[in-house]
Design a protein around this motif. Sequence first.
Motif, mmCIF file in Angstrom:
data_model
loop_
_atom_site.group_PDB
_atom_site.id
_atom_site.type_symbol
_atom_site.label_atom_id
_atom_site.label_comp_id
_atom_site.label_asym_id
_atom_site.label_seq_id
_atom_site.Cartn_x
_atom_site.Cartn_y
_atom_site.Cartn_z
ATOM 1 N N MET A 119 0.880 -1.372 0.113
ATOM 2 C CA MET A 119 -0.019 -0.097 -0.038
ATOM 3 C C MET A 119 0.802 1.175 0.149
ATOM 4 N N GLN A 120 2.165 1.224 0.826
ATOM 5 C CA GLN A 120 2.833 2.650 0.769
ATOM 6 C C GLN A 120 3.518 2.737 -0.691
ATOM 7 N N THR A 121 3.754 1.647 -1.102
ATOM 8 C CA THR A 121 4.395 1.831 -2.620
ATOM 9 C C THR A 121 3.351 2.377 -3.574
ATOM 10 N N GLN A 122 1.960 1.775 -3.491
ATOM 11 C CA GLN A 122 0.914 2.384 -4.487
ATOM 12 C C GLN A 122 0.636 3.724 -3.888
ATOM 13 N N LEU A 123 0.817 4.132 -2.691
ATOM 14 C CA LEU A 123 0.637 5.562 -2.363
ATOM 15 C C LEU A 123 1.426 6.442 -2.968
ATOM 16 N N GLU A 124 2.780 5.911 -3.075
ATOM 17 C CA GLU A 124 3.786 6.823 -3.711
ATOM 18 C C GLU A 124 3.715 6.910 -4.905
ATOM 19 N N ILE A 125 3.146 5.939 -5.792
ATOM 20 C CA ILE A 125 2.920 5.893 -7.203
ATOM 21 C C ILE A 125 1.715 7.031 -7.442
ATOM 22 N N SER A 126 0.733 6.857 -6.564
ATOM 23 C CA SER A 126 -0.301 7.832 -6.729
ATOM 24 C C SER A 126 0.063 9.335 -6.462
ATOM 25 N N PHE A 127 0.961 9.566 -5.810
ATOM 26 C CA PHE A 127 1.590 10.830 -5.540
ATOM 27 C C PHE A 127 2.392 11.142 -6.810
ATOM 28 N N ASN A 128 3.375 10.437 -7.207
ATOM 29 C CA ASN A 128 4.033 10.676 -8.401
ATOM 30 C C ASN A 128 3.090 10.952 -9.754
ATOM 31 N N LEU A 129 2.056 10.420 -9.825
ATOM 32 C CA LEU A 129 1.152 10.667 -10.844
ATOM 33 C C LEU A 129 0.086 11.786 -10.523
ATOM 34 N N LYS A 130 0.353 12.428 -9.401
ATOM 35 C CA LYS A 130 -0.378 13.601 -8.979
ATOM 36 C C LYS A 130 -1.986 13.255 -8.866
ATOM 37 N N TYR A 131 -2.419 12.026 -8.372
ATOM 38 C CA TYR A 131 -3.456 11.569 -7.859
ATOM 39 C C TYR A 131 -4.036 12.156 -6.622
ATOM 40 N N ILE A 132 -2.840 12.325 -5.974
ATOM 41 C CA ILE A 132 -3.168 13.182 -4.406
ATOM 42 C C ILE A 132 -2.168 13.960 -4.226
ATOM 43 N N THR A 133 -2.498 14.900 -3.318
ATOM 44 C CA THR A 133 -1.676 16.298 -3.104
ATOM 45 C C THR A 133 -0.473 15.739 -2.154
ATOM 46 N N GLU A 134 0.471 16.548 -1.868
ATOM 47 C CA GLU A 134 1.660 16.406 -1.235
ATOM 48 C C GLU A 134 0.921 16.347 0.333
ATOM 49 N N ASN A 135 0.119 17.000 0.659
ATOM 50 C CA ASN A 135 -0.468 17.041 1.955
ATOM 51 C C ASN A 135 -1.047 15.647 2.290
ATOM 52 N N GLN A 136 -1.963 15.223 1.405
ATOM 53 C CA GLN A 136 -2.533 13.935 1.565
ATOM 54 C C GLN A 136 -1.616 12.711 1.677
ATOM 55 N N PHE A 137 -0.655 13.001 0.740
ATOM 56 C CA PHE A 137 0.473 11.722 0.674
ATOM 57 C C PHE A 137 1.235 11.954 1.949
ATOM 58 N N ASN A 138 1.668 13.118 2.619
ATOM 59 C CA ASN A 138 2.362 13.032 3.907
ATOM 60 C C ASN A 138 1.484 12.558 5.156
ATOM 61 N N LYS A 139 0.120 13.009 5.009
ATOM 62 C CA LYS A 139 -0.663 12.624 6.126
ATOM 63 C C LYS A 139 -0.610 10.909 6.123
ATOM 64 N N ILE A 140 -1.133 10.358 5.003
ATOM 65 C CA ILE A 140 -1.415 9.089 4.771
ATOM 66 C C ILE A 140 0.117 7.919 5.236
ATOM 67 N N ASN A 141 0.938 8.765 4.536
ATOM 68 C CA ASN A 141 2.288 7.903 4.620
ATOM 69 C C ASN A 141 2.818 8.164 6.205
ATOM 70 N N GLY A 142 2.676 9.180 6.974
ATOM 71 C CA GLY A 142 2.837 9.153 8.114
ATOM 72 C C GLY A 142 2.086 8.317 9.120
ATOM 73 N N GLU A 143 0.883 8.089 8.690
ATOM 74 C CA GLU A 143 -0.073 7.152 9.482
ATOM 75 C C GLU A 143 0.438 5.645 9.161
ATOM 76 N N SER A 144 0.797 5.351 8.026
ATOM 77 C CA SER A 144 1.215 4.069 7.698
ATOM 78 C C SER A 144 2.661 3.781 8.284
ATOM 79 N N ARG A 145 3.210 4.847 8.312
ATOM 80 C CA ARG A 145 4.849 4.241 8.952
ATOM 81 C C ARG A 145 4.558 4.186 10.456
#
Length: 119
Positions: free
Chosen positions: A76-102
Amino acid sequence: MNTFRDLLIWQKSMNLVTEIYQITNSFPKEEIYGLSSQIRRSSISIPSNIAEGYGRDGNNDYLRFLNISISSLFEMQTQLEISFNLKYITENQFNKINGESREIERMLSAFIRKIKARN
């Protein structure tokens, strides 16, 4: 502890699934059977395997399901990063979800070590 629902990692991973669903609602429609579906499935697998392992008999079975759960988290973390790279999610969304997943990753790793120490 009476049920898997009492586990903080299960509770946090359930919240993560809800957030993943909310975020993926805004993904492009062509991703409905692609990345959107995949990231949802991997996120669902995290609390599902924690719960299934809890219901198994013995630490070895429990460890197996916890390891599946953490593997799904990494997916899921990998797919989240792909989503961010493709600009499907914002940097704020990525940082929030990534922090929670970590945080869930650290909790799962510690829980796995604790269960292994019981053996």
